[in-house]
Design a protein around this motif. Structure first.
Motif, short mmCIF file in Angstrom:
data_model
loop_
_atom_site.label_atom_id
_atom_site.label_comp_id
_atom_site.label_asym_id
_atom_site.label_seq_id
_atom_site.Cartn_x
_atom_site.Cartn_y
_atom_site.Cartn_z
N SER A 105 0.83 -1.21 0.00
CA SER A 105 0.00 0.00 0.00
C SER A 105 0.86 1.26 0.00
O SER A 105 0.55 2.23 -0.69
CB SER A 105 -0.95 0.01 1.21
N LYS A 106 1.95 1.24 0.74
CA LYS A 106 2.84 2.40 0.78
C LYS A 106 3.55 2.59 -0.55
O LYS A 106 3.72 3.71 -1.03
CB LYS A 106 3.86 2.25 1.90
N ALA A 107 3.95 1.48 -1.17
CA ALA A 107 4.67 1.54 -2.44
C ALA A 107 3.77 2.02 -3.58
O ALA A 107 4.19 2.78 -4.44
CB ALA A 107 5.25 0.17 -2.78
N VAL A 108 2.51 1.57 -3.56
CA VAL A 108 1.59 1.89 -4.67
C VAL A 108 0.89 3.23 -4.48
O VAL A 108 0.76 4.01 -5.43
CB VAL A 108 0.53 0.77 -4.82
N THR A 109 0.43 3.50 -3.28
CA THR A 109 -0.37 4.72 -3.04
C THR A 109 0.32 5.75 -2.16
O THR A 109 -0.13 6.88 -2.08
CB THR A 109 -1.72 4.37 -2.39
N GLY A 110 1.38 5.32 -1.50
CA GLY A 110 2.05 6.23 -0.58
C GLY A 110 1.36 6.29 0.77
O GLY A 110 1.79 7.02 1.67
N LYS A 111 0.29 5.51 0.91
CA LYS A 111 -0.47 5.50 2.16
C LYS A 111 -0.36 4.14 2.86
O LYS A 111 -0.21 3.11 2.20
CB LYS A 111 -1.95 5.81 1.90
N ASP A 112 -0.47 4.16 4.15
CA ASP A 112 -0.45 2.94 4.96
C ASP A 112 -1.85 2.35 4.95
O ASP A 112 -2.83 3.04 5.26
CB ASP A 112 -0.02 3.30 6.38
N ILE A 113 -1.98 1.07 4.58
CA ILE A 113 -3.29 0.41 4.52
C ILE A 113 -4.04 0.51 5.84
O ILE A 113 -5.27 0.50 5.87
CB ILE A 113 -3.12 -1.09 4.12
N ARG A 114 -3.31 0.68 6.93
CA ARG A 114 -3.94 0.76 8.24
C ARG A 114 -4.70 2.07 8.46
O ARG A 114 -5.41 2.23 9.46
CB ARG A 114 -2.89 0.56 9.34
N THR A 115 -4.54 3.01 7.52
CA THR A 115 -5.28 4.28 7.62
C THR A 115 -6.48 4.28 6.67
O THR A 115 -7.17 5.29 6.55
CB THR A 115 -4.37 5.47 7.28
N SER A 116 -6.71 3.15 6.01
CA SER A 116 -7.81 3.07 5.04
C SER A 116 -8.75 1.91 5.37
O SER A 116 -8.36 0.96 6.05
CB SER A 116 -7.26 2.86 3.63
N GLY A 117 -9.98 2.01 4.88
CA GLY A 117 -10.94 0.93 5.06
C GLY A 117 -11.13 0.55 6.51
O GLY A 117 -11.43 1.39 7.36
N SER A 118 -10.92 -0.73 6.80
CA SER A 118 -11.12 -1.25 8.15
C SER A 118 -9.96 -0.93 9.08
O SER A 118 -10.07 -1.06 10.29
CB SER A 118 -11.29 -2.77 8.10
N GLY A 119 -8.82 -0.57 8.48
CA GLY A 119 -7.64 -0.31 9.29
C GLY A 119 -6.84 -1.57 9.55
O GLY A 119 -5.77 -1.52 10.18
N ASN A 120 -7.32 -2.71 9.06
CA ASN A 120 -6.62 -3.97 9.26
C ASN A 120 -5.58 -4.18 8.17
O ASN A 120 -5.83 -3.93 7.00
CB ASN A 120 -7.61 -5.14 9.25
N ALA A 121 -4.40 -4.64 8.58
CA ALA A 121 -3.32 -4.88 7.62
C ALA A 121 -3.38 -6.31 7.11
O ALA A 121 -2.61 -7.18 7.51
CB ALA A 121 -1.97 -4.61 8.30
N GLY A 122 -4.34 -6.54 6.21
CA GLY A 122 -4.51 -7.89 5.68
C GLY A 122 -5.15 -7.90 4.30
O GLY A 122 -5.49 -6.85 3.75
N ALA A 123 -5.32 -9.10 3.74
CA ALA A 123 -5.81 -9.25 2.37
C ALA A 123 -7.24 -8.74 2.17
O ALA A 123 -7.57 -8.18 1.12
CB ALA A 123 -5.72 -10.71 1.96
N THR A 124 -8.11 -8.93 3.16
CA THR A 124 -9.51 -8.49 3.01
C THR A 124 -9.60 -6.98 2.87
O THR A 124 -10.33 -6.46 2.02
CB THR A 124 -10.36 -8.96 4.20
#
Length: 210
Positions: A26-45
């Motif tokens: 997520s950081k490499a593609v969007t520059g954002k941490d996946i944990r700040t998006s959606g559910s906040g969970n760092a996983g495939a779902t």
């Protein structure tokens, strides 16, 4: 030396687990941490809901491989002289690394995919049964969390039954099984609450899942 090898396996397995693919991607593609998006969970779902199928599949595969690599490493270490329990220790350590990654402030995912990799290496037959049941529950209910929770329960039950039927009771194996299954259920406690009150999001939903 057996103790040294076993401790080394535990540490390395934990560090492997701590390499969180969803955060890195997520950081490499969007520059954002996946944990700040959606559910906040760092996983495939959460990757599926926020970044799409492509990145979700990549995350899923990498997370499964973490469990596989950790156990293969343990098997190698056993051949070199580590305790036979190193396999179970590595399985727990790699999942703990995924859930509580040292590289990312100890805030990781729920360990479903990494646990799957471990389960398949511990006993591929039980692993496949667990996977099939989980996928069936997900397909019927559309709840990824319900499938994951069911898988945790099925895994523990099958492992305990297998030990009883084959008269191959192993304390290390039992502890590993209970920790892996228990961790998975505990990490889904918020999902369990939402399932109970009917507010859990179904597969394909764009809403937050937590």
């Amino acid at each position: 030396m057996a103790l040294v090898y076993t401790i080394a396996v535990a540490v390395i397995a934990y560090l492997i687990g701590s390499i969180n693919s969803s955060i890195l991607i997520s950081k490499a593609v969007t520059g954002k941490d996946i944990r700040t998006s959606g559910s906040g969970n760092a996983g495939a779902t959460n990757m599926l809901r926020t970044m799409g199928k492509k990145y979700a599949v990549i995350t899923l595969v990498i997370d499964i491989l973490k469990g596989v690599v950790a156990l293969l490493l343990a098997k190698l270490a056993i051949n070199l002289g580590a305790y036979t329990s190193a396999t179970y220790i590595a399985g727990v350590a790699v999942v703990l690394g995924h859930n509580f990654p040292v590289f990312f402030g100890f805030k990781g995912g729920k360990g479903v995919a990494t646990s799957l990799g471990v389960v398949l290496l511990l006993d591929w037959k039980i692993g496949l049964i667990t996977l099939v049941v989980a996928l069936a529950v997900m397909a019927i209910s559309k709840y990824v969390s319900l499938g994951s929770i069911t898988a945790a329960v099925i895994f523990m039950v099958l492992q305990i039954v297998a030990m009883a039927v084959t008269d191959a009771f192993d304390v290390s194996r039992l502890i590993c099984v209970l920790i892996l299954g228990g961790l998975l259920i505990i990490r889904h406690r918020a999902n369990i609450a939402r399932l109970a009150n009917g507010t859990e999001n179904k597969l394909g939903s764009k809403k937050k899942e937590a």
